[in-house]
Every structure is written in C-alpha cells, then in structure tokens.
Scaffold this motif. Structure first.
Motif, PDB file in Angstrom:
ATOM      1  N   VAL A 151      29.787  22.385  15.445  1.00 61.30           N
ATOM      2  CA  VAL A 151      28.429  21.856  15.324  1.00 61.30           C
ATOM      3  C   VAL A 151      27.658  22.757  14.369  1.00 61.30           C
ATOM      4  O   VAL A 151      27.628  23.982  14.541  1.00 61.30           O
ATOM      5  N   ASP A 152      27.034  22.159  13.346  1.00 57.92           N
ATOM      6  CA  ASP A 152      26.308  22.976  12.378  1.00 57.92           C
ATOM      7  C   ASP A 152      24.880  23.245  12.868  1.00 57.92           C
ATOM      8  O   ASP A 152      24.493  22.834  13.969  1.00 57.92           O
ATOM      9  N   GLU A 153      24.104  23.943  12.049  1.00 58.36           N
ATOM     10  CA  GLU A 153      22.766  24.367  12.459  1.00 58.36           C
ATOM     11  C   GLU A 153      21.817  23.194  12.649  1.00 58.36           C
ATOM     12  O   GLU A 153      20.771  23.336  13.304  1.00 58.36           O
ATOM     13  N   GLU A 154      22.148  22.034  12.106  1.00 54.75           N
ATOM     14  CA  GLU A 154      21.310  20.843  12.277  1.00 54.75           C
ATOM     15  C   GLU A 154      21.838  19.912  13.366  1.00 54.75           C
ATOM     16  O   GLU A 154      21.346  18.792  13.534  1.00 54.75           O
ATOM     17  N   GLY A 155      22.838  20.391  14.127  1.00 53.44           N
ATOM     18  CA  GLY A 155      23.350  19.624  15.249  1.00 53.44           C
ATOM     19  C   GLY A 155      24.359  18.561  14.893  1.00 53.44           C
ATOM     20  O   GLY A 155      24.681  17.707  15.727  1.00 53.44           O
ATOM     21  N   ARG A 156      24.899  18.580  13.683  1.00 52.37           N
ATOM     22  CA  ARG A 156      25.884  17.581  13.266  1.00 52.37           C
ATOM     23  C   ARG A 156      27.296  18.046  13.629  1.00 52.37           C
ATOM     24  O   ARG A 156      27.635  19.219  13.463  1.00 52.37           O
ATOM     25  N   PHE A 157      28.105  17.106  14.115  1.00 49.36           N
ATOM     26  CA  PHE A 157      29.477  17.401  14.499  1.00 49.36           C
ATOM     27  C   PHE A 157      30.382  17.363  13.271  1.00 49.36           C
ATOM     28  O   PHE A 157      30.223  16.503  12.403  1.00 49.36           O
ATOM     29  N   HIS A 158      31.355  18.278  13.246  1.00 53.12           N
ATOM     30  CA  HIS A 158      32.331  18.332  12.155  1.00 53.12           C
ATOM     31  C   HIS A 158      33.728  18.471  12.749  1.00 53.12           C
ATOM     32  O   HIS A 158      34.021  19.448  13.447  1.00 53.12           O
TER      33      HIS A 158
ATOM     34  N   LEU B 123      36.387  11.292  15.683  1.00 51.23           N
ATOM     35  CA  LEU B 123      35.824  11.859  14.456  1.00 51.23           C
ATOM     36  C   LEU B 123      36.888  12.205  13.423  1.00 51.23           C
ATOM     37  O   LEU B 123      36.571  12.733  12.359  1.00 51.23           O
TER      38      LEU B 123
END
Length: 232
Positions: free
Chosen positions: A148-155, A186
């Motif tokens: 999870v990145d700093e903007e809350g997006r899953f990778h 994902l």
C-alpha cells in the motif's frame, strides 16, 4: 492425515481438527491460494481480518501471526513460512473482473479448462457446509503480496512466491476451511493461468506453552488461550 494437489483455478474445503497442521506448497511460481476460515463448532464465528491485523499491528502475515476469529479466539497460527509475506487485504477475484480481464470460458463448452473466479469457487465450497453468500468473508491470499503506497493505493507484486515455497498452519480450534487457487484479483497478467498448490495435513497436537506463535505477541497469547479454554 491426507495429501492433495489442487489444480490452478480449483477449489476445495475441509474441516481441520484442533492440533492438526496444513502445509501448503506453491508447486509453480506465482501461485495464489485464497482461504476463508470458520469455527467448525459454530460457523457464525469466523476469521476476522480487521481484528487480526489490528491486534498484531500488521498489514501482512508470516510466521508467528495468528488468524483470529471475531470472538477473540485463534483459529489458526502460521508456524512455518518460506515466503515471508501473505496478503490479507486484496480480496477475491469475482466473475465480473474475471470476464473483463480474461474473457469467459464456461464449463458447458470448455469443461475442465473453464475459467472460474475465486469468489464463485468459495461460494460453491461454503455452500457444501450450509453457508451462503452473506457468510463469505475476506480471505487470506497465501503466496501473494500486496503493498500500500502513501496515498492508500494497493500494488500487487508479480512473481512473489517461487516454486516450492511453503507455508504451514496449525489449527487451534476445529476449523472449517475453504479455499480457491484462482488468480489474485489484483494480478495484472492478461492471461488466465492459475497455478497448482500441493497440500499435506497431519496431527501435531495443540500449541505448547513455549510456542513461538503464542509468544510472538501478547495478543496472540490471549487468542490462543481463549481457544484453549474451549477444549478443557
């Protein structure tokens, strides 16, 4: 107790008795195994992702972590892990996303080469035990990694688990498990190519007093103790 090979895109369920273990082996690189867990004694008690993550201050699972129920008891503990990161956040591949990403191949025309989503596979399995769509909970996606990145997006991290990676669960309660080897929702691959997973189950006894998972965190010790109390 038994061993089995689950083909890619397959699904299965079993009741694991307290004190048994289940070894899951990624027989091919890039496998995913999405599992849900319920108390076999009272299926209204089931794995709770938010409580498990919050109590253990984590956003992924590895050795030492406990899969807790919504009653504060340990359903299962991760006793061995050669992967180091298993995803509890990514959810399940559903039929709509499967069709958008991979197209459709129904059983009527493609038989065992059909495409089946993880959600549909799990609904089939829990239905065998009297559960329905309203009982489907967030799974643990073993062998997969989502950050999870700093903007809350899953990778999604492709190729996370190598072939013959292993993870083991010890069951602290009699536990109904259901799982699917469909792709992670994902996974960006445009090709439907789920990987097979090997299973082996045996009896090893409940967690001893000096158990690694029991001592991993105070919250884990309480959850395993709460499970122990059911079997006095």
């Amino acid at each position: 107790m038994w061993s089995e090979i689950v083909p890619g895109g397959g699904h299965w369920s079993a009741v694991m008795p307290r004190g048994s273990r289940l070894r899951m082996v990624a027989l091919e690189a890039g496998a995913n195994l999405g599992m849900v867990l319920y108390s076999a004694r009272e299926k209204l008690e089931r794995y709770c992702m938010p409580d498990s993550l919050k109590a253990q201050h984590t956003a992924h699972y590895t050795r030492g972590h406990v899969l807790m129920s919504d009653m504060g008891r340990a359903l299962a503990s991760i006793t061995r892990d050669t992967v180091g990161w298993h995803d509890p956040l990514g959810g399940l591949l559903d039929a709509e996303r499967l069709a958008q990403q991979y197209g459709t191949r129904p059983f009527q025309t493609h038989r065992n080469a059909m495409y089946r989503s993880g959600k549909d596979g799990l609904l089939i399995e829990i239905g065998k035990h009297g559960l329905s769509k309203r009982d489907l909970i967030a799974p643990v996606n073993f062998f997969s990694k989502v950050t999870v990145d700093e903007e809350g997006r899953f990778h999604f991290v492709p190729g996370h688990a190598d072939a013959f990676s292993e993870v083991e669960l010890r069951f602290e309660m009699d536990t109904l498990i259901a799982f699917s080897t469909a792709p992670h929702p994902l996974d960006p691959s445009p090709t439907y190519a789920p990987k097979k997973v090997g299973l082996a189950a045996w009896r090893s006894g409940p967690a001893p007093a000096n158990d690694f998972c029991r001592r991993f965190r105070p919250e884990n010790a309480r959850a395993i103790h709460n499970a122990d109390l059911l079997y006095l």
